[in-house]
Scaffold this motif. Structure first.
Motif, short mmCIF file in Angstrom:
data_model
loop_
_atom_site.label_atom_id
_atom_site.label_comp_id
_atom_site.label_asym_id
_atom_site.label_seq_id
_atom_site.Cartn_x
_atom_site.Cartn_y
_atom_site.Cartn_z
N ALA A 1 -32.29 -36.14 -25.03
CA ALA A 1 -31.56 -34.89 -24.82
C ALA A 1 -32.45 -33.90 -24.09
CB ALA A 1 -31.12 -34.30 -26.16
N ASN A 2 -31.81 -32.84 -23.60
CA ASN A 2 -32.53 -31.70 -23.03
C ASN A 2 -32.25 -30.47 -23.88
OD1 ASN A 2 -33.74 -32.89 -20.64
ND2 ASN A 2 -31.65 -33.10 -19.88
N SER A 3 -33.22 -29.57 -23.94
CA SER A 3 -33.10 -28.39 -24.80
C SER A 3 -33.36 -27.12 -24.00
CB SER A 3 -34.08 -28.48 -25.97
OG SER A 3 -33.90 -27.38 -26.83
N PRO A 4 -32.36 -26.23 -23.86
CA PRO A 4 -32.57 -24.96 -23.17
C PRO A 4 -33.19 -23.92 -24.10
CG PRO A 4 -30.29 -25.12 -23.86
CD PRO A 4 -30.95 -26.42 -24.27
N ILE A 5 -33.79 -22.90 -23.51
CA ILE A 5 -34.41 -21.81 -24.27
C ILE A 5 -33.37 -20.74 -24.57
CG2 ILE A 5 -36.15 -19.98 -24.21
CD1 ILE A 5 -37.80 -21.77 -22.36
N ALA A 6 -33.36 -20.29 -25.82
CA ALA A 6 -32.51 -19.18 -26.24
C ALA A 6 -33.38 -18.13 -26.92
CB ALA A 6 -31.43 -19.68 -27.20
N CYS A 7 -32.79 -16.96 -27.16
CA CYS A 7 -33.51 -15.88 -27.84
C CYS A 7 -32.69 -15.41 -29.03
CB CYS A 7 -33.78 -14.72 -26.88
SG CYS A 7 -34.76 -15.19 -25.43
N ALA A 8 -33.37 -14.79 -29.98
CA ALA A 8 -32.70 -14.38 -31.22
C ALA A 8 -33.26 -13.07 -31.74
CB ALA A 8 -32.87 -15.47 -32.28
N VAL A 9 -32.47 -12.42 -32.61
CA VAL A 9 -32.88 -11.22 -33.32
C VAL A 9 -32.62 -11.45 -34.80
CG1 VAL A 9 -32.44 -9.67 -31.38
CG2 VAL A 9 -30.61 -10.16 -33.02
N ARG A 10 -33.11 -10.55 -35.63
CA ARG A 10 -32.85 -10.64 -37.06
C ARG A 10 -31.35 -10.45 -37.31
NH1 ARG A 10 -36.39 -7.49 -41.74
NH2 ARG A 10 -36.00 -9.02 -43.40
N HIS A 11 -30.83 -11.14 -38.31
CA HIS A 11 -29.39 -11.07 -38.60
C HIS A 11 -28.94 -9.62 -38.80
CE1 HIS A 11 -25.44 -12.10 -40.02
NE2 HIS A 11 -25.67 -11.50 -41.19
N GLY A 12 -27.89 -9.26 -38.06
CA GLY A 12 -27.33 -7.92 -38.18
C GLY A 12 -27.92 -6.90 -37.24
N ALA A 13 -29.03 -7.23 -36.59
CA ALA A 13 -29.64 -6.30 -35.64
C ALA A 13 -28.84 -6.26 -34.34
CB ALA A 13 -31.08 -6.71 -35.35
N PRO A 14 -28.91 -5.18 -33.59
CA PRO A 14 -28.21 -5.12 -32.29
C PRO A 14 -28.67 -6.26 -31.38
CG PRO A 14 -29.01 -2.94 -32.92
CD PRO A 14 -29.62 -3.91 -33.89
N LYS A 15 -27.71 -6.83 -30.67
CA LYS A 15 -28.02 -7.94 -29.77
C LYS A 15 -28.16 -7.42 -28.33
CE LYS A 15 -25.46 -11.51 -32.31
NZ LYS A 15 -24.38 -12.51 -32.20
#
Length: 261
Positions: A108-122
């Motif tokens: 498989a191939n895996s792309p990069i994603a980003c995240a924030v703490r749950h409930g924080a503004p995205k």
């Protein structure tokens, strides 16, 4: 689509492939890096049920200097039959003679994603400028010590023109998943392969980084040279690479290489 019907489908795939099994069930020792770990976990149960083999699973990064890193495990002679890891790092081990020639299977191939703490503004990271602003406005940024983190540290921050500005507030995290650092409040923004962020509770995935600066990491498996069960190891890799298992792999955030029928 990760519940029981995916497992049922996986069982039928196994039967259709008519994978050869040994006369006695084998204990197959597998070490997977985090990017493919959830897909492996989801498919390992159906494989064990159908094959009669038992999978003895462990986890470790594809690179780096931590004691659980796959290269470190092989260097100290740990008994392993199959490794599943970043393709470039696997190729290096193959060139060093640590893996069976010709046994590599791209999964498989895996792309990069980003995240924030749950409930924080995205933040909106759908554009390069949006991604740049998300990095700059964060108080603390986390990225991994594996393939995606090395890319962020060595290339992405330069591409965004913000490397000097991130000094002191962007940190490479050894061993611990980036999502856990965000969930614990030690960083308010972080990026890693999407498949490694998805299983973590307490975070919200913002999205993939823009295609113009995206890096997809290949995940592959291979048989370790000197494996006690080389045929069982090859059978496992064939099963994981089966086109009919693409849906299970895709559900974990990866982009399957095999084409579904």
């Amino acid at each position: 689509m990760r519940p029981h019907h995916l497992k049922t489908k996986a069982l039928s795939v196994f039967a259709a492939l008519a994978l050869a099994t040994t006369a006695h069930a084998a204990d197959v020792r597998v070490v997977s890096s985090g990017g493919f770990a959830q897909a492996y976990k989801d498919l390992s149960g159906p494989y064990e049920h159908a094959s009669g083999d038992r999978l003895l699973s462990a986890w470790g990064p594809s690179m780096g200097t931590t004691k659980n890193a796959i290269p470190a495990r092989l260097a100290r002679g740990e008994a392993i039959d199959v490794v599943i890891m970043v393709g470039d790092a696997l190729d290096k081990l193959m060139a060093e003679g640590k893996l069976e020639p010709g046994s590599k299977v791209v999964l498989a191939n895996s792309p990069i994603a980003c995240a924030v703490r749950h409930g924080a503004p995205k933040p909106d990271i759908s554009t390069i400028d949006g991604l740049r602003q998300a990095f700059l406005h964060a108080s603390h940024v986390a990225y991994s010590d594996s393939a995606s983190g090395e890319y962020i540290k060595r290339q992405l921050l330069d591409k965004l023109g913000i490397k000097p500005a991130m000094e002191g507030k962007a940190a490479q995290i050894p061993a611990t998943p980036v999502g856990e650092i965000i969930a614990q409040g030690e960083a308010d923004f972080g990026c890693q392969q999407r498949s490694e962020l998805k299983p973590v509770h307490g975070i919200d995935i913002v999205g993939l980084i823009p295609e113009e600066v995206q890096l997809r990491t290949e995940f592959s498996g291979a048989v370790v040279r000197g494996s006690s069960h080389p045929e069982a190891a090859r059978a496992l890799l064939r099963f994981l690479a089966s086109p009919a298992n693409a849906a299970a792999i895709e559900a974990t955030g990866l982009e399957p290489v095999a084409t579904r029928h």
